[in-house]
Design an enzyme around this catalytic site. Structure first.
Site, PDB file in Angstrom:
ATOM      1  N   PRO A   2      -1.503  -3.895   7.350  1.00 64.29           N
ATOM      2  CA  PRO A   2      -1.754  -4.791   6.232  1.00 64.29           C
ATOM      3  C   PRO A   2      -0.845  -4.686   5.023  1.00 64.29           C
ATOM      4  O   PRO A   2      -1.027  -3.834   4.174  1.00 64.29           O
ATOM      5  CB  PRO A   2      -3.172  -4.444   5.812  1.00 64.29           C
ATOM      6  CG  PRO A   2      -3.443  -3.061   6.340  1.00 64.29           C
ATOM      7  CD  PRO A   2      -2.293  -2.678   7.202  1.00 64.29           C
ATOM      8  N   GLU A   3       0.085  -5.562   4.929  1.00 66.16           N
ATOM      9  CA  GLU A   3       0.710  -5.882   3.645  1.00 66.16           C
ATOM     10  C   GLU A   3       0.308  -7.323   3.390  1.00 66.16           C
ATOM     11  O   GLU A   3      -0.490  -7.868   4.132  1.00 66.16           O
ATOM     12  CB  GLU A   3       2.237  -5.708   3.707  1.00 66.16           C
ATOM     13  CG  GLU A   3       2.638  -4.243   3.792  1.00 66.16           C
ATOM     14  CD  GLU A   3       4.158  -4.034   3.796  1.00 66.16           C
ATOM     15  OE1 GLU A   3       4.865  -4.752   3.084  1.00 66.16           O
ATOM     16  OE2 GLU A   3       4.622  -3.146   4.532  1.00 66.16           O
ATOM     17  N   ARG A 255       7.518   8.331   0.584  1.00 68.48           N
ATOM     18  CA  ARG A 255       7.472   7.386   1.712  1.00 68.48           C
ATOM     19  C   ARG A 255       8.856   7.233   2.305  1.00 68.48           C
ATOM     20  O   ARG A 255       9.862   7.435   1.626  1.00 68.48           O
ATOM     21  CB  ARG A 255       7.000   6.000   1.237  1.00 68.48           C
ATOM     22  CG  ARG A 255       5.819   6.005   0.315  1.00 68.48           C
ATOM     23  CD  ARG A 255       4.529   6.399   0.992  1.00 68.48           C
ATOM     24  NE  ARG A 255       4.215   5.562   2.127  1.00 68.48           N
ATOM     25  CZ  ARG A 255       3.656   4.351   2.071  1.00 68.48           C
ATOM     26  NH1 ARG A 255       3.339   3.852   0.901  1.00 68.48           N
ATOM     27  NH2 ARG A 255       3.408   3.661   3.150  1.00 68.48           N
TER      28      ARG A 255
END
Length: 269
Positions: A2-3, A255
């Site tokens: 999910p973006e 990240r």
DNA sequence: TCGATCCTGTAG
DNA sequence: CTACAGGATCGA
């Protein structure tokens, strides 16, 4: 999953499947799924009717009557779907709204990071007040991006992933947008010049818009995801699709960031 | 701004 | 086994 594009795909499907439905029951199969709210708080949605589904950044807002809304966040691995029979949910379902008629609105997430909360609308507004503007809304202009970027030293990639200026980009599409705009991910965002800001603005919109139909498709045919053909994301060591140079991976804000060192030069401002 | 944290699954 | 994962928050 999910973006912004995936959340958008989820919502489009929900609109067709559950708009107008009445909530008959609620179960928090894993209480963590409503944390820090008590499941009993969310249970107050029972008796409400689902008016509409909206998206704010990566949040799914389920608008109910009585001035209430559900706030669903899918985090890394969640999904929100309508299932035909609420009694037959899979073991990955963490929270479940049984709808009148027997179908169910199910929050699914093996990792139990996704959540569903219930808020009065005014309270929800406060909760989401920190979210920036939607990159697909008309308010997201090159001028907006320029002013948000002005005098900021944040690396471009970290800036794009920050939900405060712009809400909806995550690790994948931030990297893809930077590649498309040929911006090195470590470039301080405030150092980009006008033409580059315009490129980046355009790249963000193009990348997201292209990804929505792809997300919708991969939804309709689970199993045969034709493979998202990313330009750089998760392609460390593979050839850049443009220049054949090896894609690099670096770490930013904890990240992974992927980019092409040839197409995205630090000197390009 | 960094690291830990919430969990579980999967790839190496 | 360890490292890492599409997100976000919190305290040091």
């Amino acid at each position: 999953m999910p973006e912004l594009p995936e959340v958008e795909a989820v919502i489009r499907k929900l609109r067709k499947a559950a708009t107008g439905a009445r909530i008959a029951a609620f179960q928090a199969l894993r209480p963590r799924a409503t944390h820090p709210q008590d499941p009993a708080v969310v249970e107050a949605a029972v008796g409400c009717t689902i008016r509409s589904f909206e998206r704010q950044g990566k949040h799914i807002l389920v608008r109910l009557d009585k001035g209430l809304s559900l706030d669903v966040h899918l985090k890394l691995s969640g999904n929100l779907t309508v299932i035909p029979d609420a009694r037959l949910h899979t073991d990955a379902v963490r929270a479940l709204f049984t709808l009148k008629g027997g179908s169910g609105l199910a929050l699914e997430d093996r990792r139990v990071l996704a959540y569903v909360h219930l808020h009065p609308n005014t309270e929800l507004d406060n909760k989401l007040a920190h979210l920036g503007i939607d990159p697909l809304s008309p308010a997201f202009t090159p001028e907006f991006l320029a002013s948000a970027a002005k005098d900021r030293n944040k690396p471009a990639k970290v800036f794009l992933m920050d939900q405060k200026p712009i809400a909806g980009l995550g690790n994948i599409y931030s990297a893809e947008a930077l590649f498309r705009a040929r911006v090195h991910p470590a470039t301080p965002i405030g150092k980009l010049r006008r033409p580059r800001i315009h490129s980046l603005h355009d790249a963000i919109r193009v990348v997201l818009k292209e990804a929505i139909p792809a997300a919708v498709r991969s939804y309709k045919h689970p199993g045969l995801h034709e493979g998202m053909n990313y330009f750089v994301y998760d392609r460390e060591g593979e050839q850049c699709r443009i220049c054949r140079c090896a894609v690099k991976r670096i770490e930013q804000a904890g990240r992974s960031t992927y980019f092409c060192p040839n197409c995205q030069k630090r000197s390009a401002l």
